[in-house]
Design a protein around this motif. Structure first.
Motif, short mmCIF file in Angstrom:
data_model
loop_
_atom_site.label_atom_id
_atom_site.label_comp_id
_atom_site.label_asym_id
_atom_site.label_seq_id
_atom_site.Cartn_x
_atom_site.Cartn_y
_atom_site.Cartn_z
N ASP A 1 0.83 -1.20 0.00
CA ASP A 1 0.00 0.00 0.00
C ASP A 1 0.87 1.26 0.00
O ASP A 1 0.48 2.30 -0.55
CB ASP A 1 -0.92 -0.01 1.22
N ALA A 2 2.06 1.17 0.61
CA ALA A 2 2.95 2.33 0.69
C ALA A 2 3.73 2.54 -0.61
O ALA A 2 4.14 3.66 -0.91
CB ALA A 2 3.92 2.17 1.85
N LEU A 3 3.94 1.46 -1.38
CA LEU A 3 4.73 1.57 -2.60
C LEU A 3 3.87 2.00 -3.77
O LEU A 3 2.70 1.65 -3.87
CB LEU A 3 5.38 0.21 -2.93
N SER A 4 4.48 2.76 -4.67
CA SER A 4 3.77 3.24 -5.85
C SER A 4 4.64 3.05 -7.08
O SER A 4 5.78 2.59 -7.01
CB SER A 4 3.40 4.73 -5.70
N PHE A 5 4.09 3.43 -8.24
CA PHE A 5 4.82 3.34 -9.50
C PHE A 5 6.13 4.12 -9.43
O PHE A 5 7.17 3.67 -9.92
CB PHE A 5 3.93 3.90 -10.62
N GLY A 6 6.10 5.29 -8.83
CA GLY A 6 7.28 6.14 -8.74
C GLY A 6 8.35 5.61 -7.81
O GLY A 6 9.47 6.12 -7.81
N ASP A 7 8.01 4.60 -7.01
CA ASP A 7 9.00 3.97 -6.14
C ASP A 7 9.69 2.79 -6.82
O ASP A 7 10.91 2.66 -6.75
CB ASP A 7 8.34 3.48 -4.84
N VAL A 8 8.91 1.96 -7.48
CA VAL A 8 9.42 0.68 -7.99
C VAL A 8 10.12 0.83 -9.33
O VAL A 8 11.26 0.36 -9.51
CB VAL A 8 8.27 -0.34 -8.10
N VAL A 9 9.46 1.48 -10.29
CA VAL A 9 9.99 1.52 -11.66
C VAL A 9 11.32 2.29 -11.76
O VAL A 9 12.29 1.78 -12.33
CB VAL A 9 8.95 2.09 -12.63
N PRO A 10 11.44 3.51 -11.24
CA PRO A 10 12.74 4.19 -11.30
C PRO A 10 13.84 3.42 -10.57
O PRO A 10 14.99 3.41 -11.00
CB PRO A 10 12.47 5.54 -10.63
N SER A 11 13.46 2.78 -9.45
CA SER A 11 14.44 2.00 -8.70
C SER A 11 14.97 0.84 -9.53
O SER A 11 16.18 0.56 -9.53
CB SER A 11 13.80 1.48 -7.41
N LEU A 12 14.09 0.16 -10.25
CA LEU A 12 14.51 -0.95 -11.10
C LEU A 12 15.27 -0.46 -12.32
O LEU A 12 16.27 -1.07 -12.73
CB LEU A 12 13.29 -1.77 -11.52
N ALA A 13 14.82 0.65 -12.89
CA ALA A 13 15.45 1.15 -14.12
C ALA A 13 16.91 1.53 -13.89
O ALA A 13 17.77 1.26 -14.74
CB ALA A 13 14.66 2.35 -14.65
N LYS A 14 17.20 2.15 -12.77
CA LYS A 14 18.57 2.61 -12.56
C LYS A 14 19.53 1.45 -12.31
O LYS A 14 20.75 1.60 -12.51
CB LYS A 14 18.64 3.61 -11.41
N THR A 15 19.02 0.28 -11.90
CA THR A 15 19.91 -0.86 -11.69
C THR A 15 20.48 -1.37 -13.01
O THR A 15 21.57 -1.96 -13.03
CB THR A 15 19.18 -2.00 -10.97
N PHE A 16 19.77 -1.17 -14.14
CA PHE A 16 20.33 -1.53 -15.44
C PHE A 16 21.57 -0.69 -15.73
O PHE A 16 22.58 -1.19 -16.24
CB PHE A 16 19.29 -1.34 -16.54
N PHE A 17 21.49 0.60 -15.40
CA PHE A 17 22.64 1.48 -15.60
C PHE A 17 23.76 1.15 -14.63
O PHE A 17 24.95 1.24 -14.98
CB PHE A 17 22.21 2.94 -15.45
N PHE A 18 23.40 0.74 -13.40
CA PHE A 18 24.42 0.29 -12.45
C PHE A 18 25.19 -0.89 -13.04
O PHE A 18 26.42 -0.92 -13.02
CB PHE A 18 23.77 -0.14 -11.14
N GLY A 19 24.45 -1.89 -13.53
CA GLY A 19 25.09 -3.08 -14.07
C GLY A 19 25.96 -2.77 -15.28
O GLY A 19 27.07 -3.31 -15.42
N PHE A 20 25.45 -1.90 -16.15
CA PHE A 20 26.23 -1.53 -17.34
C PHE A 20 27.53 -0.83 -16.94
O PHE A 20 28.61 -1.14 -17.47
CB PHE A 20 25.40 -0.62 -18.24
N ALA A 21 27.45 0.10 -16.00
CA ALA A 21 28.65 0.82 -15.56
C ALA A 21 29.65 -0.12 -14.91
O ALA A 21 30.87 -0.02 -15.17
CB ALA A 21 28.25 1.93 -14.58
N ILE A 22 29.18 -1.04 -14.09
CA ILE A 22 30.07 -2.00 -13.43
C ILE A 22 30.77 -2.87 -14.47
O ILE A 22 31.99 -3.10 -14.41
CB ILE A 22 29.29 -2.87 -12.43
N GLY A 23 30.01 -3.36 -15.46
CA GLY A 23 30.59 -4.20 -16.49
C GLY A 23 31.60 -3.46 -17.35
O GLY A 23 32.70 -3.97 -17.63
N ILE A 24 31.25 -2.25 -17.77
CA ILE A 24 32.14 -1.46 -18.63
C ILE A 24 33.44 -1.12 -17.90
O ILE A 24 34.55 -1.28 -18.44
CB ILE A 24 31.45 -0.17 -19.10
N VAL A 25 33.33 -0.67 -16.67
CA VAL A 25 34.52 -0.28 -15.92
C VAL A 25 35.42 -1.48 -15.66
O VAL A 25 36.65 -1.42 -15.85
CB VAL A 25 34.13 0.40 -14.59
N GLY A 26 34.82 -2.60 -15.21
CA GLY A 26 35.61 -3.79 -14.93
C GLY A 26 36.32 -4.31 -16.17
O GLY A 26 37.52 -4.64 -16.12
#
Length: 259
Positions: free
Chosen positions: A188-213
């Motif tokens: 009930d406390a979570l909304s679209f603005g909590d879940v989707v941006p949180s998940l979307a930025k993890t793709f960029f996290f993974g890409f940055a980690i892979g590229i740098v490594g």
């Protein structure tokens, strides 16, 4: 005084940025070319995802449990103890779990890629692959970056679930909240603005980690000393990139009114 001297363009910092930009550009160029190394990609998904799952799961559980225990006294002072599940869920899903998971991956995956590719570089295995007709960039870099880009969001999603379960146990250590009521308050406390941006930025996290490594390993020099330096700098730069991406993501979600 010229612009060249003012900004000191010949400094190692700007050279590193330029080299990494060219490396990233080459990645996007190579990923569009046939043929794709699907077998190696699946293998890297196993090593990046499955082999990191236990560490991420334990960290997520402890994070949810500790956050709940530490937050309870403050809410009790204001008579808002009933808000504990909602507060914990928003804190974990929005920020804590994705960032902590990405930092764990930066330490484990980033250093692993830097050390592995660095060892192959200094022992001339990458040169041998080029001589044999294999595209080492596509086989070694593209597969690892894609695996990190896909598996970090998966690991973050698993960590979200486990951390919320840890929060449930934390809530019931000194209180009594039923299983159904806890999860009702969480969702009930979570909304679209909590879940989707949180998940979307993890793709960029993974890409940055892979590229740098991969970049640090692929450009490793100076023998075994360079391998160690590649692994160390890969962790530092990848962790810094995670924080920078998170800052940008927060600003974007705020501008879009999703916060």
């Amino acid at each position: 005084m010229s612009v060249h001297k003012i900004f000191n363009i010949d400094s190692p910092f700007f050279k590193e940025i330029g080299d990494m930009t060219r490396f990233t550009t080459r990645f996007f160029r190579e990923i569009t070319k046939p043929k794709q190394e699907y077998e190696e990609f699946i293998n890297q998904c196993f090593w990046v995802g499955y082999k990191t799952l236990t560490l991420v799961g334990i960290t997520g559980f402890i994070m949810g449990l500790v956050l709940t225990i530490q937050s309870r006294p403050t809410l009790v002072e204001f008579g808002a103890e009933s808000m504990l599940p909602a507060m914990v869920s928003v804190s974990l899903i929005r920020e804590l779990t994705p960032v902590i998971t990405a930092l764990i991956c930066a330490g484990k995956i980033g250093s692993g890629m830097g050390a592995e590719l660095g060892s192959m570089k200094v022992t001339e295995q990458i040169d041998a692959m080029e001589v044999s007709g294999t595209n080492p960039f596509k086989y070694l870099v593209v597969t690892r970056v894609m695996a990190a880009t896909i598996m970090v969001p998966v690991l973050s999603s698993v960590a979200n679930a486990i951390s919320l379960f840890g929060g449930y146990l934390g809530v019931n250590l000194r209180g009594q909240v039923s299983w159904h009521l806890y999860w009702f308050q969480v969702f009930d406390a979570l909304s679209f603005g909590d879940v989707v941006p949180s998940l979307a930025k993890t793709f960029f996290f993974g890409f940055a980690i892979g590229i740098v490594g991969c970049y640090k390993g692929f450009t490793s020099q100076k023998g075994t000393e360079g391998v160690g330096r590649s692994a160390t700098t890969a962790v530092i730069v990848a962790s810094l990139m995670v924080f920078i991406i998170d800052l940008i993501a927060v600003q974007i979600t705020d501008l879009l009114g999703l916060t």
